[in-house]
Design a protein around this motif. Structure first.
Motif, short mmCIF file in Angstrom:
data_model
loop_
_atom_site.label_atom_id
_atom_site.label_comp_id
_atom_site.label_asym_id
_atom_site.label_seq_id
_atom_site.Cartn_x
_atom_site.Cartn_y
_atom_site.Cartn_z
N ALA A 104 13.50 -0.93 -0.57
CA ALA A 104 13.17 -2.10 -1.32
C ALA A 104 11.93 -2.84 -1.09
O ALA A 104 11.32 -3.24 -1.88
CB ALA A 104 14.45 -2.77 -1.51
N MET A 105 12.05 -3.28 0.18
CA MET A 105 10.92 -4.13 0.62
C MET A 105 9.57 -3.33 0.38
O MET A 105 8.59 -3.84 0.01
CB MET A 105 11.13 -4.37 2.14
N TYR A 106 9.53 -1.97 0.87
CA TYR A 106 8.24 -1.18 0.65
C TYR A 106 7.75 -1.31 -0.73
O TYR A 106 6.80 -1.68 -1.26
CB TYR A 106 8.49 0.11 1.18
N VAL A 107 8.57 -0.91 -1.73
CA VAL A 107 8.44 -1.03 -3.22
C VAL A 107 7.98 -2.16 -3.97
O VAL A 107 7.02 -2.20 -4.46
CB VAL A 107 9.58 -0.26 -3.86
N MET A 108 8.74 -3.16 -3.31
CA MET A 108 8.17 -4.41 -4.19
C MET A 108 6.86 -4.92 -3.49
O MET A 108 6.19 -5.79 -4.04
CB MET A 108 9.51 -5.51 -3.74
#
Length: 537
Positions: free
Chosen positions: A279-283
């Motif tokens: 999630a952190m990567y994608v955001m």
């Protein structure tokens, strides 16, 4: 004597200085430098550490994404099927090497270790390929929620990256309810919420309050860090509880590394750290995957006013001409559409900023509107069952199956096919106003002894499903072409629009104005319909 006094003074100063340094050190150690640990090595040749988790746990988190897409504010305020298909196909056809993901993770500033392995990659692909349309929605919602999260996390000196936990907990859905009763953006269970001073009664459930629940989540996370001193273990313990993490550590010979106790944790918890990293990567890298932030149609900027007397959402909605669902979106903590405020205990009402001044000016009018009907004898009545928006449904002794919505389906048909109530379907999937979309996955709980039979329904043809109940899908009615009056300005209804959304696009026009101009008794509209908005000139 003077020399002894001097030595004593130096010792005291040194002790105080050491304590001051220690306090500062304890504050800083919470925010430690990240490291990247790698598995699944490709041509980049990384060999820093080897970790073997290679599981596909996407099904656990797809349920939360389906819950988000069926929520009112997503159905009403986002067009979730308007992704450029050229970009989608291009993204699906491109398989990035592990080294690209690793380099992007290394480039991110984080106090939490961002490990990489095949399980992390599976979650990244879930967000960037299979459910990419919802990433745009979550990016849009993050503009509203993330500043609030960051302010609270900073208050407790916690890493701001913890804001991404709300994505894996609830997909940024403040009215999310899990099958085991966890609620809100941060998915608090009842007793955990109580222990962190969240108010829960017949009228109020602060687990659904974005600000109050974030405050409680920050305290909980700080307490967990005091126990483990490792953010991966904190994230795991937030999900399954400190007891389960302690048992996993003991069964792993005392290892206090998340990846070493990985297979000792419950299956759902095993997915939490990989999903958090993904999630952190994608955001932070959504543009590299041709993902676009989707701006909500509703007004994001809001403000609060204190209420000091009982008030029903219907009173506010009618007097200020604000849709009741909009009030529920901004104030999800009020279970019965009632704010139980008194002179002795006030409560917060959150409104779009454009309506706040009007509420203050017309507060007496709001309170007086049908007062005797809503509050007989000016007293607060216990809410009736019709207000129970979060009522639980018994699933003991049942198993979970999924149904993928197809064209022509509605909740009534699906409920009949699976022999369950429509209200149960709505609860399990957090559905309001019976709104479902083609391709949506619905959770259904069925008798464990008939799981195979009910699973088969998902693969049946339309004719086969109709035979189950003897019902046929409603025929499509070809409406007559509308006559266009050149004296008026028109709006063509788009998918997921309602009268309130349309009115917001034309300053000075309300939903009631549109209904009056088009001789509408009800607010029902259909895609492609042309509505008169106002006279030209």
């Amino acid at each position: 004597m003077n020399r002894l006094m001097a030595i004593a003074t130096i010792l005291i100063i040194s002790f105080l200085a050491t304590n001051a340094w220690g306090d500062d050190y304890r504050k800083q150690i919470i925010k430690k430098t990240k490291t990247i640990q790698i598995t699944g090595i490709d041509t980049a040749g990384y060999e820093k550490a080897f970790m073997y988790p290679d599981e596909n746990l996407n099904d656990i988190f797809e349920e939360k994404l389906d819950s988000l897409v069926s929520s009112w504010y997503v159905q009403s305020a986002f067009v979730i099927d308007s992704v450029d298909m050229v970009e989608v196909l291009d993204s699906l056809g491109t398989k990035l090497p592990d080294s690209v993901y690793v380099k992007r993770l290394e480039a991110m500033n984080s106090f939490i270790d961002l490990s990489y392995n095949k399980t992390v990659r599976n979650f990244i692909e879930l967000y960037t390929k299979r459910r990419r349309e919802l990433v745009g929605v979550m990016l849009g919602l993050s503009k509203y929620y993330f500043p609030m999260f960051e302010e609270v996390l900073d208050k407790y000196n916690l890493p701001l990256e913890l804001k991404y936990m709300a994505i894996i907990e609830s997909a940024l859905n403040p009215r999310a309810v899990s099958r085991v009763g966890a609620r809100g953006l941060w998915q608090f269970m009842y007793w955990t919420g109580k222990s962190y001073k969240l108010e829960m009664n017949s009228f109020v459930d602060e687990r659904h309050d974005p600000l109050a629940s974030t405050e409680a989540a920050a305290k909980f996370l700080k307490d967990l860090y005091d126990i483990y001193g490792d953010w991966h273990l904190v994230i795991a313990a937030y999900n399954c509880g400190p007891g389960n993490v302690r048992k996993a550590i003991r069964r792993s010979g005392g290892a206090k590394d998340y990846w070493k106790i990985y297979y000792r944790l419950p299956r759902e918890t095993r997915g939490y750290v990989p999903s958090f990293i993904a999630a952190m990567y994608v955001m932070n890298n959504y543009k590299e995957h041709n993902l676009k932030l989707k701006e909500p149609e509703f007004e994001v900027v809001s403000d609060t006013v204190m209420v000091r007397d009982y008030v029903n959402f219907k009173q506010i909605s009618t007097v200020l001409d604000v849709p009741i669902e909009e009030l529920r979106y901004y104030n999800p903590q009020y279970k019965a559409d009632i704010i139980p405020a008194t002179k002795d205990k006030s409560y917060v009402l959150r409104l779009p900023q454009s309506h706040l001044g009007e509420y203050i000016d017309r507060e007496k009018e709001v309170m007086a509107y049908k007062r005797k009907e809503f509050f007989p004898d000016n007293r607060l009545k216990a809410p009736s069952n019709k207000y129970s928006r979060f009522a639980a449904v018994n699933i003991k002794g049942k198993s979970k199956v999924y149904y993928k919505v197809k064209s022509g389906d509605n909740l009534g048909f699906i409920a009949d096919w699976y022999d369950v109530g429509v209200s149960s379907l709505r609860y399990w999937n957090n559905i309001r106003r019976n709104l479902i979309r083609v391709g949506q996955r619905l959770v259904v709980y069925v008798p464990s002894s008939k799981v195979d039979y009910y699973r088969g329904i998902n693969t049946m043809s339309s004719a086969q499903k109709r035979k189950l109940t003897g019902k046929s899908a409603p025929a499509t009615v070809n409406s007559k072409p509308q006559k266009i009056d050149s004296n008026y300005e028109y709006h063509t209804v788009r998918r997921n629009e309602n009268l309130w959304i349309i009115a917001r696009k034309y300053p000075g026009i309300s939903a009631k104005d549109i209904m009056r101009l088009n001789n509408m008794r009800k607010s029902n509209i259909r895609v492609g319909q042309k509505l008169k908005i106002r006279r030209r000139g």
